[in-house]
Design a protein around this motif. Structure first.
Motif, mmCIF file in Angstrom:
data_model
loop_
_atom_site.group_PDB
_atom_site.id
_atom_site.type_symbol
_atom_site.label_atom_id
_atom_site.label_comp_id
_atom_site.label_asym_id
_atom_site.label_seq_id
_atom_site.Cartn_x
_atom_site.Cartn_y
_atom_site.Cartn_z
ATOM 1 N N ARG A 126 82.637 58.935 -49.988
ATOM 2 C CA ARG A 126 82.665 57.517 -49.657
ATOM 3 C C ARG A 126 81.509 57.156 -48.716
ATOM 4 O O ARG A 126 80.837 56.155 -48.895
ATOM 5 N N GLU A 127 81.295 58.027 -47.742
ATOM 6 C CA GLU A 127 80.246 57.785 -46.752
ATOM 7 C C GLU A 127 78.870 57.737 -47.427
ATOM 8 O O GLU A 127 78.056 56.857 -47.153
ATOM 9 N N ASP B 94 78.457 54.757 -49.826
ATOM 10 C CA ASP B 94 78.395 53.511 -49.061
ATOM 11 C C ASP B 94 76.953 53.170 -48.662
ATOM 12 O O ASP B 94 76.611 52.004 -48.444
ATOM 13 N N ARG C 30 74.479 48.359 -53.984
ATOM 14 C CA ARG C 30 75.558 48.098 -54.948
ATOM 15 C C ARG C 30 75.058 47.563 -56.287
ATOM 16 O O ARG C 30 75.650 47.816 -57.326
ATOM 17 N N ASP D 78 86.039 50.893 -55.136
ATOM 18 C CA ASP D 78 86.425 50.390 -53.809
ATOM 19 C C ASP D 78 85.211 49.885 -53.033
ATOM 20 O O ASP D 78 85.322 48.981 -52.217
ATOM 21 N N LEU D 79 84.059 50.502 -53.302
ATOM 22 C CA LEU D 79 82.839 50.098 -52.588
ATOM 23 C C LEU D 79 82.120 48.945 -53.304
ATOM 24 O O LEU D 79 80.998 48.585 -52.926
ATOM 25 N N ASP D 80 82.733 48.415 -54.326
ATOM 26 C CA ASP D 80 82.220 47.227 -55.037
ATOM 27 C C ASP D 80 80.863 47.433 -55.704
ATOM 28 O O ASP D 80 80.001 46.540 -55.659
#
Lengths: 141, 139
Positions: free
Chosen positions: A94-95, A98, A102, A128-130
């Motif tokens: 995730r990190e 991120d 995007r 989740d991070l779009d």
């Protein structure tokens, strides 16, 4: 006189009709279906695009600077790899994701041997991070 | 005597017909939905993820279940891998003009080897499916 007696008999018959057992069974059935319906696990879904390209072509030659996340097996363990960065956990993944732009979307290239749950985690994190587009790329050697 | 008759009249006029109607409707609803769920959804340990948490605009066109050992189940029936493409194509032809717009739901056990899923994805892509829905179990 005779008709009056008959009317009384009819009324008695109607009144003695006992619905209690039927209602009992009906309610039991209703409770059974309610309980079993609640026990079903709630499901949701993820909607990745599909892109079939095998080998090194997946997400490289066909696209301009694609962001490719690989999900593969290394030393018997499933890992995520983004360029030269190797990640083993969801938090690390995730990190790293991120930090990516995007708008370019992300290609998730899944190798053979990885448990599907591990690959789905990558799709979930990207969603989740779009990321605008999340593409699943099967990668068979 | 008169008092007893009054009592009886007071008890029996309660009309329970609408209640029984509603209860039967509920039973029929639960029976039908339970049956559909059983037909299209095999018992699998789906990936435990929250999913997209958005309302679905359109229902699934077809649901494909992929078990841990690689067995494909569609509509409660085991399907051979070779026969799947033609079966899916047939369903898509009946339901939509454009296979790319079809809503194919993949229910895959979380421990399944992704090689099985990859094969399935390649098959779906070959018949024009451009996007799939992957089922998750909400934790």
């Amino acid at each position: 006189m005779w008709t009056r007696e008959r009317k009384d008999d009819r009324r008695r018959e109607r009144i003695t009709l006992n619905l209690a057992s039927m209602i009992d069974v009906t309610f039991l059935l209703l409770i059974y279906f309610l309980v079993t319906a609640v026990l079903a696990e709630p499901e949701d879904r993820l909607t990745p695009d599909l892109q079939v390209q095998t080998g090194e072509a997946a997400g490289r030659e066909a696209d301009l600077e694609p962001q490719v996340l690989e999900v593969l097996i290394a030393d018997g363990q499933p890992i995520y790899r983004l360029g030269s960065i190797v990640m083993a956990s969801r938090a690390e993944l995730r990190e790293r994701l991120d930090a990516l732009p995007r708008s370019a979307g992300v290609f998730i290239r899944v190798g053979d041997g990885v448990p599907v749950g591990f690959a789905v985690t990558a799709i979930q994190v990207a969603r989740d991070l779009d990321f605008e587009q999340v593409t699943y790329v099967p990668h068979s050697p | 005597m008169a008092w007893r008759r009054k009592q009886r009249d007071r008890i029996f006029p309660v009309d329970i017909t609408p209640m029984i109607d509603v209860v039967f409707l509920l039973i029929i609803f639960f029976m039908v939905t339970a049956q559909f769920a059983k037909l299209s959804r095999a018992e699998l340990d789906l990936p435990r993820e929250p999913g997209e948490r958005s309302e679905l605009a359109e229902p699934d066109t077809i649901i494909i279940n992929l078990t841990r050992d690689g067995t494909l189940i569609v509509n409660d029936r085991e399907v051979e891998r070779d026969a799947l493409a033609s079966m899916v194509q047939e369903v898509l032809e009946q339901t939509t003009d454009d296979p790319a717009m079809a809503h194919v739901l993949l229910r895959v056990d979380r421990e399944t080897d992704s090689a099985r899923l990859n094969e399935l994805v390649v098959q779906l892509q070959a018949i024009g499916v451009g996007r799939v829905r992957v089922a998750t179990e909400v934790p």
